[in-house]
Structure formats: structure tokens, C-alpha cells
Design an enzyme around this catalytic site. Sequence first.
Site, PDB file in Angstrom:
ATOM      1  CB  SER A 180      -7.137   2.109   2.268  1.00 40.19           C
ATOM      2  OG  SER A 180      -6.324   1.450   0.999  1.00 40.19           O
ATOM      3  CG  ASP A 212      -8.128  -5.959   0.669  1.00 38.51           C
ATOM      4  OD1 ASP A 212      -7.305  -5.615  -0.925  1.00 38.51           O
ATOM      5  OD2 ASP A 212      -8.932  -5.226   1.123  1.00 38.51           O
ATOM      6  CG  HIS A 237      -9.018  -1.813  -0.884  1.00 45.25           C
ATOM      7  ND1 HIS A 237      -8.354  -2.484   0.066  1.00 45.25           N
ATOM      8  CD2 HIS A 237      -8.754  -0.910  -0.922  1.00 45.25           C
ATOM      9  CE1 HIS A 237      -7.755  -1.278   0.650  1.00 45.25           C
ATOM     10  NE2 HIS A 237      -7.666  -0.696   0.398  1.00 45.25           N
TER      11      HIS A 237
END
Lengths: 276, 276
Positions: A146, A222, A254
Site C-alpha cells: 500500500s 481490494d 487489501h
Amino acid sequence: MKTVSENRCYGGTQGVYSHASTATGGEMTFGLFLPEEAQLGEVPVLWYLSGLTCTHENAMTKAGAQGWCAEQGIALVFPDTSPRGDDVADDEAYDLGKGAGFYVNATQDPWKPHFKMWDYICDELPALLGAEFAVDLERQSITGHSMGGHGALTIAMANPGRFKSVSAFAPIANPTKSDWGRKQLGAYLGADESTWAKHDASLQMRDVGFDGPVLIDQGSADQFLQLLKPETLAEAMAARRQEGLFRMQKGYDHSYFFMSSFMEDHVTFAAEALYA
Amino acid sequence: MKTVSENRCYGGTQGVYSHASTATGGEMTFGLFLPEEAQLGEVPVLWYLSGLTCTHENAMTKAGAQGWCAEQGIALVFPDTSPRGDDVADDEAYDLGKGAGFYVNATQDPWKPHFKMWDYICDELPALLGAEFAVDLERQSITGHSMGGHGALTIAMANPGRFKSVSAFAPIANPTKSDWGRKQLGAYLGADESTWAKHDASLQMRDVGFDGPVLIDQGSADQFLQLLKPETLAEAMAARRQEGLFRMQKGYDHSYFFMSSFMEDHVTFAAEALYA
């Protein structure tokens, strides 16, 4: 440097250390896994940069990476994601300030006294690792998740020759066009968007690329796809003819469950480059 | 039963579910990893019982077990360690009350209305799993850490024929002679120590044993060795000529770093028994 803790792990040691940081002007904490081989000599090192809200600890306990690094004889370093301490500026939002350093050197108040994560990751922490541990700085790779995927990609491309490979799990791929990016780059770097470009993996991929192999994993389920903008990075990789692969993993989200599912691949990918 | 969350993980699904429990008289939450093979038919199931202070979540996020279970095609269930809720008795100590059910049926006030973790693990939750998920209750194995290792061993020995194997990481091995045991068994079961014996793995190993293979891993640098008393269990296993192995792992402590280091072995051990 102080030893916070050391736990035996997969035949090696999972340590946590803290030190006074010149770059960030305060105490910083990081995790370091050293495989058994580090007792005999210097080992290659893989950097793992974490995402929003994380400290050094989240991936260290939840990503399941140490076993694969032990198998490959690779050290694994888990830096923190921002400066810490009572005198460090913060914001009530989870995605600005502490836990959200975005791997930049802030030039704007109130952030600029401490938010120098770019210098910390690029210069200060590598020098400390080289001085204090049996890691071979000639053999480094980098990965992240991320916001940390964003950091890994932008730092790798800005430092040609340093990293043998770069990979990322669900990176913030185009922050200059995303609410995960515009707010933070504006706050830390100011309104002049020309200073932002260095910190956008898609722009850097298009303009510079990486001098080694690149692996990107992105979950198709996600919950943050609109903020991550993986399509921009995929397009840039293909347009540049970048060596590497971009994988869309069906049904994954995610979370750390996504990341741990593909951690073996990322460590193996780094190892192949580190031992080439 | 309610679905709290489901995340794709190693090709399967890591779920969290909650349900009204008859045994404990309240809402209970558990984690369940189902491998990809569960879409095609029933899969064997491995129970993972957690230690003091844990919920269903700790091992689910930190033990690194799902990948090995995916490789073996085995489901993995993570029950909670006690009843929960505002009407459930508790104690300010970390090792009594919530998070410290010790896998017994309490007979004493204030614990007896809810603290029925023995019935919950032995009867209610298996029935729920069998009814709601593609798990094969004819092929079960069980493992656990610390208080959960105690639970795994005592439950396995008390239910002959049910589990194909049992293993434990640093189990509380002799609670009737330990401060991790005497206080809790006294509180939950009362002063008559004859009711405690069923809940002491070393006593049960000496008197009954297990009708399958047993694997115990214990770290030599465990900070709780005086409370765990592994030597008593090792002696009982050898005296009984119990099939299995007891391993003292040099330098490892009581943490998840220890557990994850040997998780592959425990899942493989279970799989060999489940697929025999």
C-alpha cells in the site's frame, strides 16, 4: 542503538531496535529479522515498507515473511512509517501525520522538522544497518504494501543501482491523482506539483523505470482500488517495456491475508535477484 | 450464525463468524480457514486452541498457519478462549475469567453460568462446523499454544477416537501443580482436586494416553518454563510409551515467533495423520 527485544525465529533472530535519528530528529524504532547465516557473515537484505497506520510491528507479526527469508538466507528490515514522539506534528486523520509519512522529505510546516522519511530510509537506516549488523549493502532488494508499496517503488527508481529488485503488494500507484496522495503530498511538499512527481510510482515508471525486475501483486477485490489506481502503473510498466510482472489476483482484498498469501513469491523473487 | 468477515487467503477463505452459544449462554466468535478444496467437498479439520489473553484473532493473524493448511487441503478453526459479554464474570488478573477459560466447565460461582468452554469445544462448535461448512468431522486433529496446548491435549485424551493426532506448542503441561492451573482450576472447579485431574495433561498422559501420535514443541528459553512444567509431560509420555515426540527447541521463547517457526511441522504432522 538500543535493543528493544530479540526473539529466536526460524533459526535466526527477530529483533526490534531503537535509535536516535538525525534525519527525523527523534527516536526511531525498526524490526530486523536476521537469518541463521548472519552468524557466519554478511547476508543480503530485503526492505519491507509498511502502509498507513502501521508501525515497524504490523508486518513483523502478521505478514509471515520471516520463514521465507530464513529459507533464502536473507535479512528483512521493517522500518516505521513516520517519525514518532510528543513533539512530532500530527493530524486527526489516519492518513496524514504519524503513521502516514508517505516516504517523503516534508518541506512545509508543521511537518518539516521531523517528516524526513525519504532520507531516513534512503540514507540513515541503511548506514546504521551496515554498521551494526551482518548485512551486505551491495545486495539489497525492497518491497512494501500500500503506502509502503508506493515507497518501495519510488525509492527503488530514484536510486538506480542500489536495489536488485523491487516488488509491491497493492501499492498506492498514482498518488498525484488520488485522494491517497494529493492531500499528503500537498501537506508535506506544498502546492507546487512539480515537486510531487518524484513520489508517484506511475510517473516515475513512465519517465525513468527500474534497472531490474519488478513484481506487483494487486487483489481484484481490494476495497481501495479507486485510491490505489493500479491500472495507471500497469499501463506505465507495459509502455516502458519494464522487466517484470503485474499480477491481478482474483478475489483478494487489501488485508494481510492477501499479502501473506503471496509473500513466498515476493521473497523468492527478491532472492533470485539477490543471488543472481 | 453471522458472517463477521471473509478474506480470500492462500486460495481459500479466512472467515470470522459469530453465533449464539447454548453452552456458554452468549455470543461466541470463531475464525475458520477453509482451503480451496472445500469448494469441492468436505475437508479434514485442524483445531487450534489459543492461550491466555487471546481471542479467536491472535493466531489467525500471527501464527502463519493458513499457508500450510492450504498446501495440505485442511480447514483450520480458531475458537475464542472464553465466553464474552458484559454479563460474563471476569477478574482483573489476565489469567482468570475472560480470555482465560482454561477449557473447562466451571461448576463454581461466579463462573458457572458461562464458563463452559469444555462443552463448547467438545460438542457445540464441532456440531456447528459440521452443519454449516464443508468439514469432515471423521477427520479431525487438534493443536494449541500454552493454555491452548493444555486444552488440546486434555480434550484429545478425553475423547478417544475423535482426533487423528494432537500437538502442542509450549503447553501448560501440569496445571494441578502450577500457578497457571491451581488458581484457575480452584476458581472454576472448586477445592476438590479430584475434579481437576481430567484437566491436567501430564496426569491424563500417565493414566490414559492418546490413541494416536503426539507432537510437543517447547522452547528452551521460554520465560514461563516454571509455570509450564514440560518435564512432567515429557516424563509421562515416555513412561506411558506414548507414540509421538517431544522436542526441546534451543533458544526459542513463548512467543508467536517460536510458534510460527514450527507451524509447518505441526500442520504436516496433523496432515499425515488425517490422510493416513
